[in-house]
Design an enzyme around this catalytic site. Structure first.
Site, PDB file in Angstrom:
ATOM      1  N   SER A 120      42.966  43.514  40.568  1.00 59.04           N
ATOM      2  CA  SER A 120      43.443  44.584  38.531  1.00 59.04           C
ATOM      3  C   SER A 120      41.539  44.670  38.274  1.00 59.04           C
ATOM      4  O   SER A 120      41.832  45.223  36.585  1.00 59.04           O
ATOM      5  CB  SER A 120      44.266  44.051  37.717  1.00 59.04           C
ATOM      6  OG  SER A 120      45.452  43.432  38.105  1.00 59.04           O
ATOM      7  N   HIS A 141      44.419  50.820  43.048  1.00 61.59           N
ATOM      8  CA  HIS A 141      44.609  49.937  41.930  1.00 61.59           C
ATOM      9  C   HIS A 141      46.126  50.822  41.494  1.00 61.59           C
ATOM     10  O   HIS A 141      45.933  51.701  40.983  1.00 61.59           O
ATOM     11  CB  HIS A 141      43.884  49.846  40.801  1.00 61.59           C
ATOM     12  CG  HIS A 141      44.486  49.423  39.692  1.00 61.59           C
ATOM     13  ND1 HIS A 141      44.317  49.235  38.357  1.00 61.59           N
ATOM     14  CD2 HIS A 141      45.514  47.667  39.694  1.00 61.59           C
ATOM     15  CE1 HIS A 141      44.922  48.438  38.309  1.00 61.59           C
ATOM     16  NE2 HIS A 141      45.514  47.545  38.770  1.00 61.59           N
ATOM     17  N   GLU A 153      44.750  54.282  40.522  1.00 61.97           N
ATOM     18  CA  GLU A 153      43.184  54.059  39.666  1.00 61.97           C
ATOM     19  C   GLU A 153      42.349  54.064  40.618  1.00 61.97           C
ATOM     20  O   GLU A 153      42.248  52.471  41.376  1.00 61.97           O
ATOM     21  CB  GLU A 153      43.081  52.591  38.606  1.00 61.97           C
ATOM     22  CG  GLU A 153      42.211  52.830  37.409  1.00 61.97           C
ATOM     23  CD  GLU A 153      42.216  51.661  36.521  1.00 61.97           C
ATOM     24  OE1 GLU A 153      42.673  50.890  36.811  1.00 61.97           O
ATOM     25  OE2 GLU A 153      41.423  52.018  35.326  1.00 61.97           O
TER      26      GLU A 153
HETATM   27  N1  LIG Z   1      51.389  42.170  38.937  1.00 63.49           N
HETATM   28  C1  LIG Z   1      51.447  43.322  39.081  1.00 63.49           C
HETATM   29  O1  LIG Z   1      51.748  44.016  37.612  1.00 63.49           O
HETATM   30  C2  LIG Z   1      49.911  43.793  39.538  1.00 63.49           C
HETATM   31  C3  LIG Z   1      49.401  45.231  39.225  1.00 63.49           C
HETATM   32  C4  LIG Z   1      48.426  45.920  39.650  1.00 63.49           C
HETATM   33  C5  LIG Z   1      48.108  44.923  40.793  1.00 63.49           C
HETATM   34  N2  LIG Z   1      47.791  43.938  40.813  1.00 63.49           N
HETATM   35  C6  LIG Z   1      46.565  42.648  41.723  1.00 63.49           C
HETATM   36  O2  LIG Z   1      47.523  42.502  42.670  1.00 63.49           O
HETATM   37  C7  LIG Z   1      47.186  41.751  43.918  1.00 63.49           C
HETATM   38  C8  LIG Z   1      48.188  41.168  44.211  1.00 63.49           C
HETATM   39  O3  LIG Z   1      48.660  41.020  42.970  1.00 63.49           O
HETATM   40  P1  LIG Z   1      50.787  40.380  43.143  1.00 63.49           P
HETATM   41  O4  LIG Z   1      51.175  40.489  41.705  1.00 63.49           O
HETATM   42  O5  LIG Z   1      51.086  40.838  44.293  1.00 63.49           O
HETATM   43  O6  LIG Z   1      50.964  38.605  43.598  1.00 63.49           O
HETATM   44  P2  LIG Z   1      51.254  37.575  44.011  1.00 63.49           P
HETATM   45  O7  LIG Z   1      51.230  35.822  43.752  1.00 63.49           O
HETATM   46  O8  LIG Z   1      52.848  38.023  44.230  1.00 63.49           O
HETATM   47  O9  LIG Z   1      50.848  38.094  45.564  1.00 63.49           O
HETATM   48  C9  LIG Z   1      50.080  38.048  46.515  1.00 63.49           C
HETATM   49  C10 LIG Z   1      50.614  37.476  47.844  1.00 63.49           C
HETATM   50  O10 LIG Z   1      48.936  36.960  48.743  1.00 63.49           O
HETATM   51  C11 LIG Z   1      49.289  35.657  49.383  1.00 63.49           C
HETATM   52  N3  LIG Z   1      48.135  35.745  49.505  1.00 63.49           N
HETATM   53  C12 LIG Z   1      47.172  34.880  48.878  1.00 63.49           C
HETATM   54  N4  LIG Z   1      46.112  35.088  50.136  1.00 63.49           N
HETATM   55  C13 LIG Z   1      46.202  35.191  51.119  1.00 63.49           C
HETATM   56  C14 LIG Z   1      44.895  34.957  52.004  1.00 63.49           C
HETATM   57  N5  LIG Z   1      43.680  34.721  51.907  1.00 63.49           N
HETATM   58  N6  LIG Z   1      46.213  36.178  53.073  1.00 63.49           N
HETATM   59  C15 LIG Z   1      46.915  37.248  53.112  1.00 63.49           C
HETATM   60  N7  LIG Z   1      47.519  36.553  52.415  1.00 63.49           N
HETATM   61  C16 LIG Z   1      47.371  35.691  51.080  1.00 63.49           C
HETATM   62  C17 LIG Z   1      50.263  35.333  48.262  1.00 63.49           C
HETATM   63  O11 LIG Z   1      51.064  34.842  50.031  1.00 63.49           O
HETATM   64  C18 LIG Z   1      50.853  36.427  47.946  1.00 63.49           C
HETATM   65  O12 LIG Z   1      52.436  36.387  48.850  1.00 63.49           O
HETATM   66  C19 LIG Z   1      46.210  40.820  42.510  1.00 63.49           C
HETATM   67  O13 LIG Z   1      44.665  41.418  42.905  1.00 63.49           O
HETATM   68  C20 LIG Z   1      46.830  41.884  41.118  1.00 63.49           C
HETATM   69  O14 LIG Z   1      45.391  41.332  40.218  1.00 63.49           O
HETATM   70  C21 LIG Z   1      49.064  43.636  40.815  1.00 63.49           C
END
Ligand SMILES: NC(=O)c1ccc[n+]([C@@H]2O[C@H](COP(=O)([O-])OP(=O)(O)OC[C@H]3O[C@@H](n4cnc5c(N)ncnc54)[C@H](O)[C@@H]3O)[C@@H](O)[C@H]2O)c1
Length: 296
Positions: A120, A141, A153
């Site tokens: 993000s 993104h 994005e």
């Molecule tokens: N939540 C949102 O609204 C949103 C929107 C756009 C982008 N993002 C970005 O997307 C990414 C993930 O966010 P999310 O909300 O899905 O998080 P989340 O916490 O729901 O999921 C993250 C997952 O990654 C796994 N993980 C952690 N370290 C790992 C590794 N080394 N290898 C493999 N798996 C691993 C965890 O077990 C977990 O299942 C972040 O970078 C976040 O900034 C989030």
């Protein structure tokens, strides 16, 4: 560059599982990879049931469902990504953890593969520097939830090649998304604007200006936003919001990006939003409280 046929999605939480769903529905072979076995099985279940819902609604044939689900593979081993043409990383929003992953993925995937991050806010240039292929590293993104939200994005790092950009744009368009392109500065376009607004909404609550319900109603009815900023923060995840504010603060160097102390306290208390059942709002009590908007 050859057409993308196989995608690896690393990190199968909220975002990764939605991205995997999109990829499977658009004819790609999809490797889901997560270090947490529970997250992996939850992701597989949610992707399968979401695609099945399309069959129930008459939007997808049973044969197309079988094809899409038959192209999903789960693993916890990076070696399994060796056939991937394109890897999309969606793990925790931490530069150190993501860099470590990029370093490892780079060793296992074929030399032509593109490595994309769904970050993000974190610098694509710095993630790329952990690999031997900075010209093939890019930000892709997706918005939450990826199957529904129309935008992707794309963020070009300092060394991202035109070829990598065109292949990423083609993949996003194949998923039916509208693409915008940002230079590689903290928060890019969307979160550079959105997160300070969410942080300010939490400040408004913290300083006792108004109740959470009135803050959200004010922004929904007063500015025509579909969700209030506090409701949206819970939906995104307060830990994700805090990480992004820290990246904006460190990367852009202005005090206006300092995370609100109340946001920090919520995260310290494990109040991470909807995914934990409690964030700014408490979703665990009565049915009306599951939807803050129901009270308004
Ligand atoms: N939540 C949102 O609204 C949103 C929107 C756009 C982008 N993002 C970005 O997307 C990414 C993930 O966010 P999310 O909300 O899905 O998080 P989340 O916490 O729901 O999921 C993250 C997952 O990654 C796994 N993980 C952690 N370290 C790992 C590794 N080394 N290898 C493999 N798996 C691993 C965890 O077990 C977990 O299942 C972040 O970078 C976040 O900034 C989030």
């Amino acid at each position: 560059m050859a057409e993308t046929k196989t995608v690896g999605v690393v990190g199968n939480g909220q975002m990764g599982s939605g991205i995997a769903q999109l990829a499977a529905l658009h004819g790609l072979h999809v490797w889901l990879l997560d270090t947490d076995p529970d997250a992996l099985s939850k992701a597989r279940k949610s992707v399968t049931s979401n695609i099945h819902r399309l069959v129930s609604k008459g939007h997808l044939s049973q044969a197309a469902f079988n094809d899409a689900v038959g192209r999903l593979y789960c693993t916890s081993k990076l070696e399994e990504l060796r056939e991937a043409d394109f890897v999309i990383e969606a793990i925790v929003e931490s530069e150190d953890v993501k860099k470590k992953l990029f370093l490892e993925v780079d060793k296992f995937v074929k030399s032509s593969a593109i490595l994309a991050s769904n970050t993000s806010s974190i610098s694509i240039t710095r993630l790329a520097s952990a690999t031997s292929r900075p010209s093939q590293v890019i930000g892709m993104h997706f918005m939450n939830p990826p199957p529904i939200m129309k935008l992707v994005e794309i963020v070009r790092g300092a060394d991202t090649s035109d070829e990598t950009f065109y292949a990423t744009r083609a993949l996003a368009e194949r998923f039916g998304k509208t693409v915008i392109c940002s230079q590689d500065f903290s928060g890019f376009i969307v979160n550079r604007i959105l997160m300070p607004m969410i942080n300010e909404a939490i400040h408004t609550l913290y300083t006792g200006v108004a109740t959470k319900e009135d803050i959200d109603t004010g922004m929904k009815l007063g500015t025509n936003h579909p969700m209030g900023p506090l409701e949206l923060a819970d939906f995104i995840g307060l830990d994700v919001c805090l990480s992004i504010m820290k990246v904006l603060h460190a990367g852009l160097g202005e005090s206006k990006y300092a995370p609100c102390p109340l946001l920090v306290q919520y995260v310290d208390a494990g109040r991470l939003g909807r995914k934990r059942g409690i964030g700014v709002y408490d979703y665990r009590k009565t049915p009306e409280q599951v939807k803050p908007s129901a009270r308004l």
